[in-house]
Design an enzyme around this catalytic site. Structure first.
Site, short mmCIF file in Angstrom:
data_model
loop_
_atom_site.label_atom_id
_atom_site.label_comp_id
_atom_site.label_asym_id
_atom_site.label_seq_id
_atom_site.Cartn_x
_atom_site.Cartn_y
_atom_site.Cartn_z
N GLY A 29 -72.86 30.78 58.68
CA GLY A 29 -72.08 29.76 59.37
C GLY A 29 -70.66 30.16 59.70
O GLY A 29 -69.97 29.45 60.42
N CYS A 238 -94.58 11.93 76.73
CA CYS A 238 -94.48 12.83 77.89
C CYS A 238 -95.48 12.36 78.95
O CYS A 238 -96.66 12.13 78.66
CB CYS A 238 -94.79 14.27 77.47
N CYS A 241 -98.29 15.44 79.24
CA CYS A 241 -99.20 15.83 78.16
C CYS A 241 -99.34 14.73 77.11
O CYS A 241 -100.10 14.90 76.15
CB CYS A 241 -98.75 17.13 77.51
N CYS A 263 -91.91 16.74 78.81
CA CYS A 263 -91.44 17.66 77.78
C CYS A 263 -90.38 18.60 78.34
O CYS A 263 -90.59 19.20 79.40
CB CYS A 263 -92.58 18.52 77.24
N CYS A 269 -95.56 21.94 76.49
CA CYS A 269 -96.26 20.99 77.34
C CYS A 269 -97.50 21.66 77.96
O CYS A 269 -98.60 21.09 77.96
CB CYS A 269 -95.32 20.49 78.44
#
Lengths: 288, 183, 356
Positions: A29, A238, A241, A263, A269
């Protein structure tokens, strides 16, 4: 490519970036400064991610490049071409087949594995920059782990809006020590960073910083006990899909308020549709 | 003088990925290829030097490895006026090496330590970032009080030394972020 | 309208590049522009691109200008992206502008001085009237070209230095920093600041310099001297032990002389602001000298209040390759972020409406 080294960068530059990457992994980090080079793509278009990818990539790697979750956005196409041209590596759009995934603004929906590395393009590595523009000051704050400024900002959000108002580039604490920008991914993706099996590398070319999250590392989105972190997504499945658990793009279909939600992760997708999943708008799209 | 990497670009990349993997998953043992080390260095130590060290990184060389100095100087060009890296045949006194500052913890030294084995010998339990659950590492060639030496280094976090352990053609790493105790 | 997944990014890119090439060429009935023509006839553009591209190569700069259709920031970017791949064979000795083969030299602070005032090829006293004869590709009668003066021209700052009335400017033994290899850190030493300014965007440096003249960190500048001309570049290979002349550079140098009241320990004397750029870059060199002096505020015990005195602000925003990339990256897709903002704002509005 003739006249250029494998993966464009000269070996001296790769060594410099590789040393930086090892420090970044050892100090999860923490933004490690590096001698970012001018790349043949503009600053702000992924030069940090490209330098990191160029420093790690080998001839047997399989590279996937996404922008906004999609493999076919123009900048993703451009970066993928760059590596196909300068390193001759195999490329893929399938998340599962990639060994290295360079991304801008998304984490794939499919859980990444231990044998994969994800490289994030980072426009602004300093999570505190909106609160304190001086990097001399923010560096001091990171040194002292003094993140009061960010907590005050979040507290003010809660008192003003009744919730934390950040929806992307949502700050995280890494390994309980460093406040870190996850890059401008939607907050929806933040939980994927926590205890991810894959190594996560972050490159900011213009700001000349590299940072990292080792695999299996605690990544916590900042919040309060009475205002816990929540992801945000469109409340729809979605349209293509039918997925209810993937991050959605909103497509304007007419000027009368028509919308289609699909998506953002195009590979996810396509894979679902290939497996027979169909959304409410799926037949229509297939017929066009 | 023996040559460096057989394929400088590909071998350096391959060795780097081994070190990156080792630093990312502390204690997991990786293997390297592509170089025949000058005595008294092992192949892995020589490969790490070729991969990471150059004229921008001052190198402290263990006097016991003096015989390898011409090879290192020729292939890396590393200056000797500091210690971004230390190449050691036995664990040096970590207090003599730079550990970085709170604001710039990356300005610390990385120690490349050659040991006898990374598969046999005393067992150490490692824990920290990179490890889903505590891992066990066997090393022959560390000082008897290594765990306590390391814990002092680990307590400096985010400052501290990172360690790359090499034996034969294998290597692993202990970043400062990882804790070590005797099994 | 039914949704069709956006495909064909590759085709779109290829088509855009083809269109760009055609547009760059323009009307094919007009003769194409030669790189040599650009190098010879657009010299000020070439100089600016070399300065901001940090590479002294007039031919490649001219090529970059041609390739970028005259977009000078784009051209500087092309040059930088090439420069970064070049191996470094040697480091030159510092160039000595005191031995410059002068084409232009003026001082605003002495009426006359050794070497004299030499106007050189300047626009200063041209009347800015469009010269319509250039429309007809009229042949220009060759004007008088003063041979580069061989008389030594002491730098005005050295003249003042003899009296001790200006701060000394002694060479440092320290290796200068290099922004192209290491990232900026603070406090940034003057060598690094000067490097950033020399590569910095002319417009940015000009605006910052101008601001110091309008009260934002002013330091009463006088243009002590501006000189432009050729200097020799030398290297000293360690194995040879003597210097070799490897070529010439055209440089513009500006020494600003600025007021300084002195302090308890230092008697009143003048201070310096310094500008040095590749080619004929007088505007940039002068602005650079103003900003250099402004950034020395802290060192000289002055209050740091103005933008030009804020070293971090100036250095982080002077580079036009960085700036243009980041400003222009906003045109890349951001619909994932925007979508999360949309949902967030919708949610907050819904919450508010329920509450009302």
């Amino acid at each position: 490519m003739k006249g250029y080294n494998f993966a464009y960068l000269d070996e001296q530059t790769k060594r410099m970036i590789r040393r930086t990457l090892l420090k970044a992994v050892a100090i999860p980090g923490h933004q490690v400064p590096f001698g970012s080079r001018e790349m043949p793509l503009p600053y702000g278009w992924g030069t940090g991610g490209i330098q990191v990818t160029a420093a790690i990539l080998g001839a047997t790697d399989v590279l996937k490049v996404i922008d906004q979750g999609a493999d076919d956005t123009t900048n993703a196409v451009s970066i993928r071409r760059f590596f196909a041209r300068t390193a001759g590596v195999a490329t893929t759009t399938a998340t599962a087949d990639a060994t290295v995934i360079q991304t801008r603004h998304r984490i794939p929906e499919k859980q990444l594995r231990e044998d994969q590395i994800i490289v994030y393009q980072v426009p602004q590595p300093e999570p505190l920059f909106r609160l304190e523009p001086s990097r001399v000051e923010t560096k001091r704050m990171h040194g002292l782990a003094d993140y009061g400024l960010m907590h005050v900002k979040l507290y003010e959000d809660v008192s003003r809006f009744g919730q934390i108002s950040i929806s992307y580039d949502y700050p995280v604490m890494v390994n309980e020590r460093y406040l870190m920008s996850p890059s401008p991914i939607p907050a929806f993706d933040n939980p994927k960073m926590d205890m991810m099996p894959a190594l996560q590398l972050f490159g900011a070319g213009r700001e000349k910083r590299i940072y990292a999250i080792p695999p299996w590392t605690r990544v916590k989105s900042l919040d309060f006990d009475d205002h816990p972190f929540r992801t945000i997504n469109a409340p729809h499945p979605c349209g293509l899909c039918g997925a209810t658990d993937s991050y959605l793009d909103e497509v304007v279909t007419d000027d009368k308020g028509g919308r289609l939600y699909v998506c953002s992760d195009t590979d996810h997708c396509a894979e679902r549709r290939a497996a027979g999943h169909v959304g409410t708008d799926g037949f229509q799209a297939a017929a066009e | 003088m023996t040559p460096g990497f057989a394929d400088p670009v590909a071998d350096a990349q391959s060795c780097f990925r081994a070190v990156l993997e080792a630093m990312s998953r502390p204690g997991r043992v990786q293997s390297v290829r592509g170089v025949t080390a000058p005595a008294p260095l092992c192949d892995a130590a020589a490969a790490v030097l070729l991969t990471l060290v150059d004229h921008e990184t001052p190198l402290w060389l263990d006097p016991a490895a003096e015989a390898a100095r011409p090879w290192i100087a020729f292939h890396t060009g590393a200056p000797t006026d500091g210690a971004s890296f230390a190449m050691a045949l036995s664990l040096p006194d970590l207090d003599t090496l730079p550990t970085g500052t709170d604001e710039m913890p990356e300005t610390s030294a990385t120690v490349i330590l050659q040991v006898t084995s990374l598969t046999t010998g005393p067992a150490y339990i490692l824990d920290g970032p990179g490890l889903r659950e505590p891992a066990t590492l066997h090393v022959t060639g560390l000082p008897g009080d290594f765990a306590s030496i390391w814990q002092r280094n680990h307590a400096l976090f985010p400052r501290g030394i990172d360690l790359i352990l090499c034996a034969g053609n294998t290597l692993t790493a202990l970043p400062r972020s990882v804790s070590v105790k005797e099994a | 309208m039914a949704y069709v997944a956006v495909k064909g990014g590759e085709r779109a890119i290829d088509a855009a590049h083809g269109w760009l090439a055609a547009e760059r060429r323009g009307d094919p009935s007009i003769p194409p522009l030669g790189v040599a023509q650009i190098q010879q006839q657009l010299g000020r553009s070439v100089d600016r691109v070399m300065a901001e591209g940090s590479l002294y190569d007039p031919q490649l700069a001219a090529l970059a200008i041609k390739q970028a259709q005259g977009d000078l920031i784009e051209a500087a970017f092309l040059l930088r992206a090439f420069r970064t791949t070049l191996p470094r064979f040697a480091h030159t000795k510092p160039v000595d502008t005191a031995t410059m083969r002068i084409e232009r030299r003026i001082s605003a602070i002495f009426k006359d001085l050794p070497g004299g005032q030499l106007l050189g090829p300047t626009y200063d006293y041209t009347h800015r009237l469009l010269d319509f004869s250039l429309l007809d590709d009229a042949t220009v009668a060759p004007g008088p070209i003063a041979a580069a003066d061989t008389e030594t021209m002491p730098r005005v700052s050295d003249v003042l230095g003899q009296e001790g009335i200006i701060e000394p400017d002694t060479a440092s033994e320290q290796e200068p920093g290099d922004l192209t290899r290491e990232s900026l850190s603070f406090p940034a030493s003057r060598d690094v600041r000067l490097q950033a300014l020399a590569r910095g965007d002319e417009g940015f440096v000009l605006g910052m310099g101008y601001s110091t003249q309008r009260g934002y960190g002013g330091s009463h500048p006088f243009a002590g001297e501006i000189r432009m001309g050729e200097v020799s570049v030398e290297i000293e290979p360690a194995e040879l032990g003597f210097t070799i002349d490897i070529g010439d550079l055209v440089l513009t140098e500006c020494q600003m002389v600025n007021q300084f009241k002195g302090s308890k320990t230092v008697s009143p004397r003048f201070t310096r602001g310094y500008g040095l750029v590749f080619g004929f870059g007088e505007r940039k060199a002068m602005a650079m000298a103003l900003v250099d002096r402004a950034m020395r505020a802290e060192e000289l015990g002055e209050d740091v209040t103005a933008p030009a005195q804020n070293v971090e602000f100036v250095l982080y925003h002077s580079d036009n390759i960085e700036a243009t990339g980041f400003v222009e990256h906003l045109k890349l897709p951001h619909y994932v972020d925007f979508q999360s903002e949309l949902q967030n704002v919708r949610r907050m509005r819904a919450k508010q409406e329920t509450a009302e």
